[in-house]
Design an enzyme around this catalytic site. Structure first.
Site, mmCIF file in Angstrom:
data_model
loop_
_atom_site.group_PDB
_atom_site.id
_atom_site.type_symbol
_atom_site.label_atom_id
_atom_site.label_comp_id
_atom_site.label_asym_id
_atom_site.label_seq_id
_atom_site.Cartn_x
_atom_site.Cartn_y
_atom_site.Cartn_z
ATOM 1 N N HIS A 194 40.676 35.146 38.077
ATOM 2 C CA HIS A 194 41.095 36.555 37.871
ATOM 3 C C HIS A 194 42.757 36.653 37.553
ATOM 4 O O HIS A 194 42.777 37.033 36.491
ATOM 5 C CB HIS A 194 40.831 37.571 38.749
ATOM 6 N N ASP B 27 33.806 34.743 34.626
ATOM 7 C CA ASP B 27 35.193 35.295 35.144
ATOM 8 C C ASP B 27 34.877 36.744 35.164
ATOM 9 O O ASP B 27 35.096 37.268 33.905
ATOM 10 C CB ASP B 27 36.531 34.759 34.707
ATOM 11 N N HIS B 28 34.222 37.504 36.024
ATOM 12 C CA HIS B 28 33.952 38.925 35.665
ATOM 13 C C HIS B 28 35.051 39.785 35.551
ATOM 14 O O HIS B 28 34.815 40.885 34.920
ATOM 15 C CB HIS B 28 33.039 39.421 37.079
HETATM 16 C C1 BG6 Z 1 35.312 38.234 43.303
HETATM 17 C C2 BG6 Z 1 35.929 37.344 44.791
HETATM 18 O O1 BG6 Z 1 35.553 36.911 42.523
HETATM 19 O O2 BG6 Z 1 36.236 39.212 42.926
HETATM 20 C C3 BG6 Z 1 35.963 38.641 45.643
HETATM 21 O O3 BG6 Z 1 35.325 36.497 45.187
HETATM 22 C C4 BG6 Z 1 36.481 39.925 45.423
HETATM 23 O O4 BG6 Z 1 36.380 38.311 46.997
HETATM 24 C C5 BG6 Z 1 36.038 40.400 43.926
HETATM 25 O O5 BG6 Z 1 36.221 40.861 46.252
HETATM 26 C C6 BG6 Z 1 37.059 41.463 43.373
HETATM 27 O O6 BG6 Z 1 36.300 41.683 42.222
HETATM 28 P P1 BG6 Z 1 36.454 43.445 41.727
HETATM 29 O O7 BG6 Z 1 35.924 43.598 40.568
HETATM 30 O O8 BG6 Z 1 36.093 44.351 42.688
HETATM 31 O O9 BG6 Z 1 37.839 43.906 41.713
#
Ligand code: BG6
Length: 483
Positions: free
Chosen positions: A240, A177-178
């Site tokens: 997230h 989960d980045h």
């Molecule tokens: C991803 C989603 O997990 O997170 C994308 O699949 C989204 O749709 C992205 O744009 C958002 O990540 P960040 O780090 O740009 O807020």
């Protein structure tokens, strides 16, 4: 750093994520010498690519961050390409031969990281073949990194998990989960647990409400096909948003080990009250979909490439969460996320109650944690206005990270891949967390479906449908951030 030895096998090596995130992250680790001579990467996908072509792709992916052409070349020389059909047993034998020979060439001591960056419908097939066809080694570590989406509901994620567990144990699995790799998301724990000011007042007797906003200005871009089947609730909330909720409300873990952190997060996610959706005209979770922008410059979601022209997919979600524990029962956590909103901004706003004395006409103290792309912390207090009397004036205490600091901090994927290399699972989504958040999301999805209401539309480049504002207004509150 010489001790990090590993072979990465990336399933989906030609894909967008690999090129945008993984290769740059691996390169950054190489630049910082977390990876040096003893690593190799095999990229696999259906299509036929030569090693040369693949290495060119890798070099392209890192060209903006490479120290020099030679350095980029040296890095890319560790990459090999193997065309691979995940359903074909023979192909795993070929892959094994290549893996074994790279293991020897780079002295990798049997350490393997299998990175699954493709449709989850193949995860089970891949993991069982890895085991059966003996790509899993006896002498080193074998770790599997899994990209989302991890299933499409609780049932399918459970099935997927069982399939993977047939070949790999939970402690070999790293579900990405980045958001958990973001510096500012990890900062939440430091702010909360290393400051007496907060440890003593981060609870229902002091806090009025918490707000989480993950807003994006972009639309669905080229991902219409995936997104139209998914929607904001599954794309952003299930993973997230829920992780951020857990970090903001969990009790202090005994230590920062995987087990302790996971247990505290699961405790919160299990305590989430099923949202009240009984009033179909104002349920506790609302959705929206973007329509054309008011000035006509941005097209409606339904006009996007590979999106159904009658799509009911949510590109926006807002909701009110209640955590059924003694600590949090009376503190609503409001969340919202969506595409084609006014700005790209991930932030948390914590709003305290007013004081009990009636000395001042005070504004509630609040804390803003900027998770990205802006990073930093702002605390808004009340000050006395200079001059006669006892009037108040806002006192914002601001600490925003400079562009340069942000630029130099490790990027989420870089941090997470390093964690996989050193075997630290603290910042990953564990099965219990994934399971609980799917159950929560499934209940909302089901209610929306049964309510049979049309999906509220909002103009692109706004902050979502009216319903998102009503949600707080009916509780006598407002979104702190209202651009
Ligand atoms: C991803 C989603 O997990 O997170 C994308 O699949 C989204 O749709 C992205 O744009 C958002 O990540 P960040 O780090 O740009 O807020």
């Amino acid at each position: 750093s010489q001790k990090n030895k590993a072979l990465f096998i990336i399933f989906g090596g030609t894909g967008d994520l690999a090129q945008r995130k993984l290769y740059p992250a691996l390169y950054r680790l190489y630049k910082k010498e977390y990876l040096s001579e003893h690593f190799a990467v095999i990229g696999t996908a259906r299509r036929e690519w030569s090693d040369e072509y693949y290495q060119d792709v890798v070099r392209d992916a890192i060209q903006d961050i490479a120290d020099s052409d030679d350095h980029a070349k040296a890095f890319a020389s560790h990459f090999r390409y193997q065309s691979h059909n995940v359903k074909d047993t023979e192909h795993y034998h070929t892959l094994k031969r290549l893996a074994d020979s790279l293991d020897e060439e780079y002295q990798l001591e049997g350490n393997r990281i299998f990175y699954l960056s493709m449709s989850p419908s193949f995860f089970g097939t891949i993991t069982s073949h890895l085991k059966e066809q003996k790509l899993v080694t006896d002498n080193g570590f074998n770790r599997v990194v899994i990209e989302k989406p991890f299933g499409t509901d609780y049932e399918s994620s459970k099935e997927l998990n069982d399939e993977i567990n047939a070949s790999f144990d939970e402690d070999q699995l790293y579900r990405i989960d980045h958001y958990l790799g973001k510096e500012m998301v990890q900062t939440i724990l430091a702010l909360r647990f290393a400051n007496r000011l907060f440890t003593d007042s981060w609870n229902a007797s002091s806090i009025d409400n918490i707000q989480i906003t993950l807003s994006e200005d972009l639309g669905v871009e080229e991902r219409g096909e995936y997104y139209d089947k998914t929607g904001a609730l599954k794309d952003m909330v299930q993973n997230h948003v829920m992780q951020v909720v857990a970090l903001l409300t969990m009790n202090p873990p005994k230590s920062f080990t995987m087990e302790d952190v996971r247990d505290q997060k699961i405790h919160i996610l299990k305590a989430l009250k099923e949202p009240d959706m009984s009033d179909v005209s104002s349920p506790e979770f609302i959705r929206g979909q973007y329509a054309e922008s008011e000035d006509g410059s941005l097209i409606a979601y339904r006009e996007e490439d590979k999106v159904d022209t009658e799509s009911m997919t949510d590109t926006f979600v807002a909701g009110k969460l209640t955590i059924n524990t003694d600590e949090w029962r009376d503190v609503p956590v409001y969340i919202r996320t969506g595409k084609r909103l006014k700005e790209k901004m991930s932030r948390v706003d914590v709003v305290w109650k007013k004081t009990d004395n009636e000395l001042f006409d005070e504004s509630p103290t609040h804390l803003t944690i900027h998770l990205g792309p802006k990073e930093g912390v702002e605390l808004f207090l009340n000050d006395k206005k200079i001059g006669p009397g006892m009037d108040l004036t806002p006192l914002p205490l601001r600490s925003l990270r400079s562009e340069e600091t942000i630029e130099q901090s490790p990027e989420a994927y870089e941090k997470l891949i390093l964690d996989v290399l050193i075997g630290d699972e603290t910042h990953f989504a564990h099965w219990g967390e994934v399971a609980e958040s799917w159950k929560f999301v499934d209940a909302i999805k089901k209610a929306w479906k049964e309510s049979d209401q049309p999906i509220p539309l909002y103009p692109a480049n706004s902050m979502g449908p009216k319903e998102a504002f009503d949600l707080l207004e009916k509780d006598g509150r407002k979104w702190v951030w209202n651009p």
